[in-house]
Design an enzyme around this catalytic site. Structure first.
Site, mmCIF file in Angstrom:
data_model
loop_
_atom_site.group_PDB
_atom_site.id
_atom_site.type_symbol
_atom_site.label_atom_id
_atom_site.label_comp_id
_atom_site.label_asym_id
_atom_site.label_seq_id
_atom_site.Cartn_x
_atom_site.Cartn_y
_atom_site.Cartn_z
ATOM 1 N N SER A 41 38.125 9.613 -10.560
ATOM 2 C CA SER A 41 36.843 9.209 -9.980
ATOM 3 C C SER A 41 37.015 7.989 -9.102
ATOM 4 C CB SER A 41 35.838 8.879 -11.090
ATOM 5 O OG SER A 41 36.186 7.655 -11.725
ATOM 6 N N ASP A 42 36.151 7.886 -8.087
ATOM 7 C CA ASP A 42 36.003 6.590 -7.447
ATOM 8 C C ASP A 42 35.432 5.650 -8.496
ATOM 9 O OD1 ASP A 42 35.912 4.529 -5.607
ATOM 10 O OD2 ASP A 42 34.965 5.737 -4.039
ATOM 11 N N TRP A 43 35.580 4.364 -8.282
ATOM 12 C CA TRP A 43 35.270 3.380 -9.313
ATOM 13 C C TRP A 43 33.755 3.346 -9.574
ATOM 14 C CZ3 TRP A 43 39.884 4.397 -8.711
ATOM 15 C CH2 TRP A 43 40.941 3.689 -9.270
ATOM 16 N N GLY A 44 33.356 3.860 -10.744
ATOM 17 C CA GLY A 44 31.944 3.907 -11.096
ATOM 18 C C GLY A 44 31.202 5.106 -10.532
ATOM 19 N N ALA A 45 31.930 6.140 -10.118
ATOM 20 C CA ALA A 45 31.297 7.303 -9.493
ATOM 21 C C ALA A 45 30.938 8.395 -10.494
ATOM 22 C CB ALA A 45 32.217 7.884 -8.414
#
Length: 764
Positions: free
Chosen positions: A274-278
């Site tokens: 995942s993208d960070w916090g996605a």
């Protein structure tokens, strides 16, 4: 042998050979099959908690890299199924994920490499690959396992905040940049992470907007670079923040699931992070959809914390997520780790990006910079400098005579120089501390890169004023006006033999980063910052040998380009730390410019056919990609728009002649051959470009890029050039059959120096 056939053979060798030693790095690159077997044998020895630790980040502020995992705290004995039958002692490290696409971020003693968009401006596969290798050498030297790049987000709109991280609006050029970068990175044993999957095309509302894209547009524009990344054996893919057709990208089974676009159609064998916090919603929504790893592992306001805190473990224990699914997640993570030999004496992490200098021994200050990396940065900087205008005059009137106006500058005749504009000076390095969240969020000096997670180190930047002063020495008097003051600049320029004016435009990531000069990631408009256009006009009004240098993340208007006193214009883009020396090489003629525009320059924003959605009264907007296949030059060609400077444009100090076009069939491909001759008075490099016109019934734009090359030619020299158009290059995506289909009818072949400078025509 055609280039495509060579690439296909190379790919087969990588995929099907058992092992191969990559010289200089002391490791064996294994096949996917052997690596998956090693991964499965390792996983069979892991406890449930150890498996969970492999797929969940340790938390935003608990890692040393921008992302880490919690590996098993023990070693494992694993026997290879290869012919050697070697027994390995396997110790899995806390896999280190680190930004960014143009160099290590938040880390000292590293190189500030050129951006993706400048690398695209070289139109050089050689330099694209060399940059990838050099980047990975520094990442490996710092103990980074996963290079968070390349970025391959299509520049849908020229104001897009992170467009400079990628390779522009054209899917073919973007795909070649992605392919070569990944091959270079992974040749060093570093895992590449292709991002952001998919349609991550603006910063405003990016955490939840939905990009609504029809199937054909998805395949031919936004999916195409990811196809090339998979063909390059990419280890990892990062899913994006935005929703795609209504569903969050990181739990969108149609994108990342076993039967989805990435894995079933694309054949991707690595892992999705995942993208960070996605990440959002339930554990099952993400794990069953195909998300292999969550980063940073905890909730960070915009999302996250879906797998951590015992949630994934509980879901496995309850049966909501079968343990087999978890095993597959870990397998996909460990397989490229084994494939690239990271189990074989890979360097340990020797820095701490999260805790500044207070971490003591965690920052070992390992210097991974090399002279070769500095020189490569300088080479890409000068090779990406696009000469847009050059009204050259010489003392004796001959093509190679001593220059009195324009470029290259003659040291013997130009004795007084004015350097004008704040973009010429050293930027404020207080914007470059170890933990600055924006890291390069100021713009009070020369602009070498945008801001945000794609930025890099400014510690070793050499600004234009320093490089020019060092080069000129005592051979000319130099006057400086290192601001954008509209009175001081012209005053400095009056009466000088040469005035060089510097101006810029910047953009970056929205994220948690500061608003920069009123711009929230995406640019508010296309204009040069700090009244740069007015400064250029004011200087040109008083000096008849004004050279303009533009540093920018993308297109800017140039209504002043035809001013008679502006003798030369260089679009220098965002070239990295060697910005000054690379410009000196071009301006004083040590290097013949050969850069090409990777996008179109037009003065009117409407000429691009798309918009950034800045405001939405109902929350996260739905953005309908109604332009479909018509981006940048495709839109302008289809609508009869004449730009200021077209896609692929770039001048040289010399001239080139094209002749002898031939088109021949080779299996399912077409080979286009022609001859280029250097007819001018300087050695130089030509960038021939191949555009294809599809049959009228295909519904394609009038012309699309399908080939390019870099051809070095001495004065008077000729070379034959061949480019191969393969079956997919001639195909369109057919939604009913869900396949690539070659349209029936006549294809037109256009070969030239830009999309508007076609020298040869043919058909097949």
């Amino acid at each position: 042998m055609s280039r495509w056939l060579r690439l296909e053979i190379a790919l087969l060798i990588v995929v099907f050979s058992s092992t191969r030693v990559l010289e200089g790095y002391g490791f064996e690159q294994r096949s996917w099959t052997e690596s998956a077997d090693l991964a499965n044998k390792t996983i069979a020895q892991l406890t449930l908690d150890e498996k969970i630790g492999m797929v969940v980040g340790v938390g935003q502020f608990n890692s040393r890299c921008v992302g880490n995992i919690s590996p098993p705290q023990r070693s494992f004995s694993v026997t290879s199924s290869s012919s050697s039958g070697q027994t390995l002692n396997v110790t899995i490290p806390p896999l280190c994920f680190q930004d960014g696409p143009a160099g290590l971020r938040l880390v000292k003693n590293v190189t500030g490499f050129p951006t993706g968009i400048n690398t695209a401006s070289t139109f050089s596969r050689r330099l694209m690959r060399a940059r990838g290798q050099a980047l990975a050498e520094e990442f490996r030297g710092k103990g980074v396992n996963v290079f968070l790049g390349p970025a391959m987000d299509i520049m849908r709109n020229p104001k897009a905040g992170r467009g400079w991280e990628s390779f522009g609006p054209d899917p073919y050029l973007n795909g070649e940049g992605a392919y070569e970068t990944i091959v270079g990175v992974q040749s060093v044993g570093v895992m590449a992470c292709a991002k952001h999957f998919i349609a991550n095309n603006q910063e405003h509302w990016r955490y939840g907007l939905t990009a609504d894209i029809d199937d054909r547009t998805l395949h031919e524009i936004y999916w195409y670079p990811f196809i090339r990344s998979i063909e390059a054996n990419v280890s990892s893919v990062m899913c994006a923040y935005n929703r795609f057709n209504g569903t969050s990208s990181c739990h969108n089974a149609a994108l990342i699931g076993p039967s989805g676009l990435l894995r079933k159609e694309g054949g991707f064998q690595g892992f999705v992070v995942s993208d960070w916090g996605a990440t959002h919603d339930s554990v099952e929504d993400n794990a069953l959809a195909g998300l292999d790893m969550e980063q940073p592992g905890d909730f960070i306001l915009i999302g996250g914390g879906v797998y951590g805190g015992g949630k994934l473990k509980g879901a496995v224990q309850s049966g909501d997520v079968p343990e087999q699914v978890l095993d597959e997640m870990v397998t996909r993570i460990l397989t490229p780790w084994f494939m690239l030999g990271q189990d074989q004496d890979y360097p340990a992490i020797n820095f701490d990006a999260q805790h500044a200098d207070g971490s003591g021994s965690l920052n070992l200050n390992v210097n991974v910079r090399t002279d070769a990396h500095t020189e490569l940065t300088r080479e890409i900087g000068r090779a990406s400098a696009v000469l847009l205008k050059n009204n050259r005059s010489t003392a004796d009137g001959t093509p190679s005579g001593t220059t009195t106006r324009g470029l290259p500058v003659s040291q013997s005749l130009i004795k007084s120089i004015a350097i004008i504009g704040q973009d010429a000076k050293l930027p404020n390095l207080n914007c470059n501390p170890p933990l600055a969240p924006g890291l390069n969020e100021c713009n009070d000096g020369t602009m070498s890169i945008g801001w945000g997670s794609g930025s890099n180190s400014l510690d070793f930047i050499v600004p234009p004023v320093t490089a020019i002063m060092d080069f000129v020495g005592t051979q000319a008097t130099v006057t400086q006006s290192l601001s954008n003051d509209l009175s001081a600049g012209p005053n400095a320029a009056r009466g000088k033999d040469l005035a060089i004016v510097f101006a810029n435009a910047m953009s970056g990531e929205l994220g948690f980063y500061n608003v920069v000069v009123g711009n929230m990631g995406d640019r508010n408009d296309l204009d040069l910052w700090f009244k740069g256009g007015s400064l250029i006009e004011a200087v040109a009004a008083v000096n008849n040998n004004t050279v303009v240098v533009i540093h920018s993340v993308g297109p800017v208007p140039m209504p002043w380009n035809n001013h008679p006193n502006i003798t030369a214009i260089i679009y220098a883009g965002a070239p990295g730390e060697q910005t000054g020396p690379s410009l000196v090489d071009v301006i004083w003629g040590a290097y013949n410019p050969r850069g090409r525009l990777p996008f179109t320059l037009s003065d009117n924003e409407d000429d691009y056919g798309t918009e950034i959605v800045y405001n939405s009264i109902s929350g996260f907007p739905e953005i309908d990609y109604t332009e479909k296949l018509l981006l940048d030059y495709r839109y302008m060609d289809s609508n009869g728009i004449t730009p200021r400077y077209e896609f692929g444009f770039g001048l040289s100090f010399t001239t080139f002649e094209y002749s002898g076009l031939s088109v021949t069939s080779q299996g399912t491909s077409q080979v286009i051959s022609f001859t280029i001759k250097n007819t001018g008075a300087f050695d130089g490099t030509e960038i021939p470009q191949l555009y294809l016109g599809f049959p009228a019934s295909s519904g394609e734009p009038p012309m699309v890029l399908r080939g390019f090359d870099e051809i070095d030619l001495a004065e008077g020299e000729s070379k034959q050039v061949s480019m191969t158009v393969n079956e997919r290059d001639m195909s369109i995506w057919d939604t009913p059959s869900q396949s690539w289909v070659r349209p029936q009818g006549t294809f037109k072949v256009f070969v030239g120096a830009s999309i508007k400078d076609i020298r040869l025509n043919g058909s097949f």
